[in-house]
Design a protein around this motif. Sequence first.
Motif, short mmCIF file in Angstrom:
data_model
loop_
_atom_site.label_atom_id
_atom_site.label_comp_id
_atom_site.label_asym_id
_atom_site.label_seq_id
_atom_site.Cartn_x
_atom_site.Cartn_y
_atom_site.Cartn_z
N ALA A 163 -45.46 21.16 -1.59
CA ALA A 163 -45.46 19.71 -1.78
C ALA A 163 -44.03 19.25 -1.27
N ASP A 164 -42.92 19.91 -1.62
CA ASP A 164 -41.42 19.39 -1.30
C ASP A 164 -41.48 19.19 -0.02
N THR A 165 -41.81 20.46 0.60
CA THR A 165 -41.57 20.37 2.31
C THR A 165 -42.40 19.27 2.94
N GLU A 166 -43.68 19.22 2.50
CA GLU A 166 -44.37 18.00 2.97
C GLU A 166 -43.86 16.72 2.87
N ALA A 167 -43.20 16.28 1.59
CA ALA A 167 -42.66 15.25 1.33
C ALA A 167 -41.58 14.95 2.27
N VAL A 168 -40.66 15.96 2.47
CA VAL A 168 -39.63 15.67 3.59
C VAL A 168 -40.11 15.28 4.87
N ARG A 169 -41.15 16.01 5.34
CA ARG A 169 -41.73 15.62 6.38
C ARG A 169 -42.11 14.34 6.57
N GLU A 170 -42.78 13.92 5.70
CA GLU A 170 -43.52 12.59 5.52
C GLU A 170 -42.38 11.41 5.60
N ILE A 171 -41.25 11.62 4.82
CA ILE A 171 -40.25 10.74 4.64
C ILE A 171 -39.34 10.64 6.12
N SER A 172 -39.18 11.93 6.56
CA SER A 172 -38.70 11.87 8.16
C SER A 172 -39.31 10.91 9.06
N ASP A 173 -40.66 11.31 8.82
CA ASP A 173 -41.68 10.58 10.09
C ASP A 173 -41.46 9.00 9.86
N ALA A 174 -41.36 8.71 8.84
CA ALA A 174 -41.43 7.38 8.35
C ALA A 174 -40.04 6.53 8.48
N ALA A 175 -39.21 7.27 8.13
CA ALA A 175 -37.72 6.90 8.30
C ALA A 175 -37.38 6.51 9.70
N PHE A 176 -37.71 7.95 10.36
CA PHE A 176 -37.19 7.87 11.90
C PHE A 176 -38.13 7.17 12.79
N GLY A 177 -39.37 7.10 12.56
CA GLY A 177 -40.30 6.19 12.98
C GLY A 177 -39.96 4.89 13.28
N PRO A 202 -38.04 2.20 18.88
CA PRO A 202 -39.01 1.09 19.30
C PRO A 202 -40.33 1.32 19.64
N ASP A 203 -40.72 2.64 20.12
CA ASP A 203 -42.03 3.07 20.35
C ASP A 203 -42.67 3.70 19.07
N SER A 204 -42.92 2.86 17.95
CA SER A 204 -43.61 3.73 16.84
C SER A 204 -44.93 4.42 16.98
N THR A 205 -45.27 4.43 18.43
CA THR A 205 -46.51 5.19 18.57
C THR A 205 -46.35 6.69 18.66
N ARG A 206 -45.09 7.03 18.75
CA ARG A 206 -44.46 8.36 19.06
C ARG A 206 -45.14 9.23 17.64
N VAL A 207 -46.07 10.15 17.89
CA VAL A 207 -46.59 10.93 16.78
C VAL A 207 -45.97 12.22 17.09
N PRO A 208 -45.26 12.74 15.94
CA PRO A 208 -44.78 14.06 16.02
C PRO A 208 -45.77 15.24 16.26
N THR A 209 -45.64 16.21 17.12
CA THR A 209 -46.60 17.21 17.55
C THR A 209 -46.91 18.16 16.21
N GLU A 210 -47.95 18.95 16.24
CA GLU A 210 -47.89 19.97 15.00
C GLU A 210 -46.94 20.75 14.84
N ALA A 211 -46.38 21.45 16.17
CA ALA A 211 -45.23 22.38 16.09
C ALA A 211 -44.28 21.60 15.53
N GLN A 212 -43.80 20.49 15.86
CA GLN A 212 -42.79 19.50 15.25
C GLN A 212 -42.76 19.53 13.74
N ALA A 213 -44.16 19.15 13.35
CA ALA A 213 -44.29 19.05 11.96
C ALA A 213 -43.99 20.29 11.31
N ALA A 214 -44.34 21.34 11.88
CA ALA A 214 -44.25 22.76 11.08
C ALA A 214 -42.72 23.21 11.12
N PHE A 215 -42.04 22.75 12.14
CA PHE A 215 -40.64 23.01 12.04
C PHE A 215 -39.79 22.21 10.91
N GLN A 216 -40.10 20.92 10.72
CA GLN A 216 -39.66 20.20 9.96
C GLN A 216 -39.85 20.73 8.31
#
Length: 289
Positions: free
Chosen positions: A11-25, A29-43
């Motif tokens: 739960a906590d590590t997924e929260a970190v990933r979600e907050i990162s995606d929202a804040a860095f997204g 400028p290109d907010s369509t950039r979707v992190p790959t599953e490998a990048q999400a797994a690394f996060q």
Amino acid sequence: MILRQLRDDPADTEAVREISDAAFGALTPDSTRVPTEAQAAFQRARAGHLAATDPQGCWLAVQDGAAIGFALSMRREGLWVLALTAVLPQYQGQGVGRLLLERAQEHGRGCLRGMITVSVDPAAARRYRRAGFTLHPTMRLSGQLDRSALRDTGELPVHRGNHTHLHLLDSIDRRLRDAAHGVDHELMLRHYDELLVVDTVTGTGYCYRDGGTVKLLAATTRHIATRLLREALAAVPEGAEAKVEWLTAEQEWAVDVGLDVGLTVENHGYLALRGMRPPAPYLPSGGFL
Ligand SMILES: CC(C)(COP(=O)(O)OP(=O)(O)OC[C@H]1O[C@@H](n2cnc3c(N)ncnc32)[C@H](O)[C@@H]1OP(=O)(O)O)[C@@H](O)C(=O)NCCC(=O)NCCS
């Protein structure tokens, strides 16, 4: 709002990933950039790893039961590193980032040196300067590689690295930045595509590459660093965008390699340091520095 230690749980590590995606997204400028599953797994893996190795350096800000921000920091042999911090866009500018940073910095008490790779968010630069860090402007190299310019890669032998090289990697780290990456190498070995190593009588060095991105490079001479960077770029998958980041002016050897192989150089962010000069030849990773 409360601050509590981050836990090494899904739960906590997924929260970190979600907050990162929202804040860095929101920053790109290109907010369509979707992190790959490998990048999400690394996060997620990095958050869990640091929550386990440095529980007092990793904090979550929670409001009404929901995570709204985090700071991940670590202590490695007298060096305090802020690996990542972010606050959900709708909660930014209200002091959450400052509280998280203060709490994470308590973990770094007694460390004479500190290191952060800083995003292009002006709020981040302000926060770190206010916390006593020197902001070294950095360059980024990116683009499609001119592979014909990569053909002549030189004489020095470069090998694939693995767990048997951990002591060597730590020795190079200590020489370059007075602190080994230690346990972080194990996570990088697991998640990044490739580790390259040079180990000769004239010097040593290593470099991680993941997809098109050169993640971390440390070497005892510029000659070896140059050889490693060219070899890592040569291994970038065909058609992928190559990227080398966080180059301060001390890394001109790397800027020259990038220009030789057709990459574009531009300003991007800062390397924030306290109690130390930029290590060289050295390319920090955005993840573990
Ligand atoms: C950087 C970040 C973590 C800071 O969190 P935050 O909760 O917004 O931070 P705070 O509210 O405590 O402080 C922000 C400071 O920047 C200032 N600020 C905000 N926007 C700014 C801008 N555009 N230009 C200059 N300063 C700005 C605020 O006034 C405040 O300064 P003050 O406390 O001296 O008044 C958050 O903005 C974020 O998640 N950014 C996107 C992800 C990112 O860049 N993370 C950092 C990676 S290194």
